[in-house]
Each structure stands twice: as C-alpha cells, then as structure tokens.
Design a protein around this motif. Structure first.
Motif, PDB file in Angstrom:
ATOM      1  N   ALA A   1      -1.604  -4.071   9.071  1.00  0.00           N
ATOM      2  CA  ALA A   1      -1.299  -3.133   7.993  1.00  0.00           C
ATOM      3  C   ALA A   1      -0.405  -3.791   6.951  1.00  0.00           C
ATOM      4  O   ALA A   1       0.535  -4.507   7.290  1.00  0.00           O
ATOM      5  CB  ALA A   1      -0.614  -1.891   8.553  1.00  0.00           C
ATOM      6  N   PRO A   2      -0.707  -3.565   5.670  1.00  0.00           N
ATOM      7  CA  PRO A   2       0.153  -4.102   4.619  1.00  0.00           C
ATOM      8  C   PRO A   2       1.475  -3.336   4.563  1.00  0.00           C
ATOM      9  O   PRO A   2       1.630  -2.283   5.185  1.00  0.00           O
ATOM     10  CB  PRO A   2      -0.660  -3.879   3.344  1.00  0.00           C
ATOM     11  CG  PRO A   2      -1.631  -2.809   3.682  1.00  0.00           C
ATOM     12  CD  PRO A   2      -1.850  -2.859   5.160  1.00  0.00           C
ATOM     13  N   GLN A   3       2.387  -3.885   3.821  1.00  0.00           N
ATOM     14  CA  GLN A   3       3.707  -3.279   3.677  1.00  0.00           C
ATOM     15  C   GLN A   3       3.609  -1.930   2.966  1.00  0.00           C
ATOM     16  O   GLN A   3       2.995  -1.824   1.919  1.00  0.00           O
ATOM     17  CB  GLN A   3       4.577  -4.242   2.859  1.00  0.00           C
ATOM     18  CG  GLN A   3       5.967  -3.765   2.575  1.00  0.00           C
ATOM     19  CD  GLN A   3       6.720  -4.795   1.728  1.00  0.00           C
ATOM     20  OE1 GLN A   3       6.402  -5.965   1.714  1.00  0.00           O
ATOM     21  NE2 GLN A   3       7.727  -4.318   1.029  1.00  0.00           N
ATOM     22  N   PRO A   4       4.218  -0.868   3.541  1.00  0.00           N
ATOM     23  CA  PRO A   4       4.218   0.421   2.845  1.00  0.00           C
ATOM     24  C   PRO A   4       5.155   0.372   1.642  1.00  0.00           C
ATOM     25  O   PRO A   4       6.182  -0.303   1.672  1.00  0.00           O
ATOM     26  CB  PRO A   4       4.719   1.399   3.898  1.00  0.00           C
ATOM     27  CG  PRO A   4       5.471   0.583   4.892  1.00  0.00           C
ATOM     28  CD  PRO A   4       4.894  -0.801   4.837  1.00  0.00           C
ATOM     29  N   ALA A   5       4.790   1.089   0.599  1.00  0.00           N
ATOM     30  CA  ALA A   5       5.597   1.100  -0.620  1.00  0.00           C
ATOM     31  C   ALA A   5       5.400   2.425  -1.334  1.00  0.00           C
ATOM     32  O   ALA A   5       4.427   3.135  -1.090  1.00  0.00           O
ATOM     33  CB  ALA A   5       5.183  -0.061  -1.527  1.00  0.00           C
ATOM     34  N   SER A   6       6.292   2.724  -2.247  1.00  0.00           N
ATOM     35  CA  SER A   6       6.118   3.893  -3.107  1.00  0.00           C
ATOM     36  C   SER A   6       5.332   3.472  -4.343  1.00  0.00           C
ATOM     37  O   SER A   6       5.197   2.275  -4.636  1.00  0.00           O
ATOM     38  CB  SER A   6       7.483   4.458  -3.524  1.00  0.00           C
ATOM     39  OG  SER A   6       8.107   3.575  -4.439  1.00  0.00           O
ATOM     40  N   LEU A   7       4.821   4.440  -5.079  1.00  0.00           N
ATOM     41  CA  LEU A   7       4.108   4.131  -6.316  1.00  0.00           C
ATOM     42  C   LEU A   7       5.009   3.381  -7.284  1.00  0.00           C
ATOM     43  O   LEU A   7       4.572   2.438  -7.959  1.00  0.00           O
ATOM     44  CB  LEU A   7       3.591   5.417  -6.966  1.00  0.00           C
ATOM     45  CG  LEU A   7       2.529   6.190  -6.201  1.00  0.00           C
ATOM     46  CD1 LEU A   7       2.145   7.458  -6.965  1.00  0.00           C
ATOM     47  CD2 LEU A   7       1.309   5.339  -5.926  1.00  0.00           C
TER      48      LEU A   7
ATOM     49  N   VAL B   1       0.851  -1.191   0.000  1.00  0.00           N
ATOM     50  CA  VAL B   1       0.000   0.000   0.000  1.00  0.00           C
ATOM     51  C   VAL B   1       0.885   1.238   0.000  1.00  0.00           C
ATOM     52  O   VAL B   1       1.879   1.306   0.725  1.00  0.00           O
ATOM     53  CB  VAL B   1      -0.934   0.043   1.227  1.00  0.00           C
ATOM     54  CG1 VAL B   1      -1.638   1.382   1.342  1.00  0.00           C
ATOM     55  CG2 VAL B   1      -1.965  -1.060   1.152  1.00  0.00           C
ATOM     56  N   ALA B   2       0.507   2.210  -0.822  1.00  0.00           N
ATOM     57  CA  ALA B   2       1.156   3.523  -0.813  1.00  0.00           C
ATOM     58  C   ALA B   2       0.102   4.553  -0.428  1.00  0.00           C
ATOM     59  O   ALA B   2      -1.009   4.528  -0.947  1.00  0.00           O
ATOM     60  CB  ALA B   2       1.736   3.849  -2.184  1.00  0.00           C
ATOM     61  N   CYS B   3       0.466   5.427   0.498  1.00  0.00           N
ATOM     62  CA  CYS B   3      -0.425   6.525   0.872  1.00  0.00           C
ATOM     63  C   CYS B   3       0.398   7.611   1.551  1.00  0.00           C
ATOM     64  O   CYS B   3       1.533   7.389   1.944  1.00  0.00           O
ATOM     65  CB  CYS B   3      -1.572   6.057   1.763  1.00  0.00           C
ATOM     66  SG  CYS B   3      -1.093   5.444   3.382  1.00  0.00           S
ATOM     67  N   ALA B   4      -0.211   8.767   1.681  1.00  0.00           N
ATOM     68  CA  ALA B   4       0.485   9.901   2.277  1.00  0.00           C
ATOM     69  C   ALA B   4       0.695   9.711   3.775  1.00  0.00           C
ATOM     70  O   ALA B   4       1.640  10.251   4.332  1.00  0.00           O
ATOM     71  CB  ALA B   4      -0.296  11.184   2.008  1.00  0.00           C
ATOM     72  N   ASP B   5      -0.171   8.936   4.427  1.00  0.00           N
ATOM     73  CA  ASP B   5      -0.101   8.793   5.881  1.00  0.00           C
ATOM     74  C   ASP B   5      -0.279   7.327   6.277  1.00  0.00           C
ATOM     75  O   ASP B   5      -1.340   6.922   6.747  1.00  0.00           O
ATOM     76  CB  ASP B   5      -1.175   9.687   6.530  1.00  0.00           C
ATOM     77  CG  ASP B   5      -1.074   9.736   8.039  1.00  0.00           C
ATOM     78  OD1 ASP B   5      -0.179   9.094   8.623  1.00  0.00           O
ATOM     79  OD2 ASP B   5      -1.912  10.423   8.648  1.00  0.00           O
TER      80      ASP B   5
END
Length: 168
Positions: free
Chosen positions: A73-79, A58-62
């Motif tokens: 929570a899924p792994q944060p990533a960039s677009l 998942v990518a998001c601002a926050d």
C-alpha cells in the motif's frame, strides 16, 4: 535529449475526469509519472489504479480497505498533502464540490500547475484562487469543457475588453 517526466497527482482519480486523465497518461508512456491518486469510496477501482501506476501517495476514505487489496500500500495522505507535495508538478483537480477548493488553493500557493476540472472551486473562490496563483507562482489550466472553451477563446485576447461571459 530526454525531457524529465511530468509528475502528476490526480485528485478524484476514479471519477470521469480522473479516468480520462489516466487514459491520456497511458497513451503517452515515458512522459508522465503518477505520483499520487485520490478517490472517495470507489476503493476497487482505486486499487486497480494503484497497482497499475504505483503512486507514492494515496488519499481515500478507507485506506485500510485499500491496503488489504494491495500487496504494497502506498503512503496515506490528505488531499492537501498531495497538492503541496514537492514531487508533484501538476495537480489534476477532479474532486467535486467544496472538498476540491482547499487542495486547489494550497497547490497554487505552492506554485503548482493545477488542471482544474472543478468549476465549483472557481465559483466559490475564484478571487482567492487567482490571488494564490499570483502570490505562489502557480497557474490554473481549466480542463472542464465549458471553462476550458472560454479559456481557449480568450487566449491571446485583451481580457479587459471583455465585459461579461455567460455560461448557459
């Protein structure tokens, strides 16, 4: 014979194109797997989508606020990381403006199919995107109404016979 699931990343999942894409995926159970989602600030809707589709990335601002709303929570990533992820078959690009250009470019370089709803990316970098697709083995499938209509009209036609296309 069962066909494998098409693994989909939806960039801009809380916008109009993203929500419509997820509606199509819901309508075809057993055909698609949502591998990644991205949103800018609509964290509540993104959290609902993450709960429903269980993407790995998942990518998001926050991401911190998103993680607080979710049990896992899924792994944060960039677009760009999402666009190039080896577990993604098709990237639905619904991110508006110039923010959508780089992930589309990188996805094409990585050989992905890109369902392009961001016409700004083609306006800003059409020749770059076409070269990236040719060199990387990716393909562009326009899904926004105007450029999809043109793409459909030109299917099977000799593109060199077309001198000009005009969008009003």
């Amino acid at each position: 014979m069962d066909r494998p699931l098409t693994r989909v990343a939806v960039l801009g999942s809380t916008g109009s194109i993203g929500c419509q894409t997820l509606d199509v995926i819901r309508a075809h159970p057993g055909r698609f797997q949502v591998t990644a989602l991205s949103a800018w600030t609509n964290i509540r809707l993104l959290a609902q989508q993450v709960d429903e589709f269980q993407p790995r990335l998942v990518a998001c601002a926050d991401h911190e606020s998103l993680a607080e709303m979710l049990a896992a929570a899924p792994q944060p990533a960039s677009l760009t990381e999402i666009a190039c992820d080896p577990e993604v078959d098709i990237v639905v690009a619904g991110v508006v403006g110039r923010q959508g250009l780089e992930p589309v470019l990188r996805a094409l370089e990585c050989g992905k199919t890109v369902a392009l709803a961001n016409k700004e990316a083609m306006v800003m970098g059409g020749p770059l995107l076409r070269a990236a697709a040719a060199n990387g083995g990716g393909s562009i499938r326009p899904v926004d109404s105007e450029h999809s209509a043109i793409w459909q009209c030109l299917a099977g036609e000799d593109a060199s016979a077309v001198r000009r296309l005009v969008l009003t």
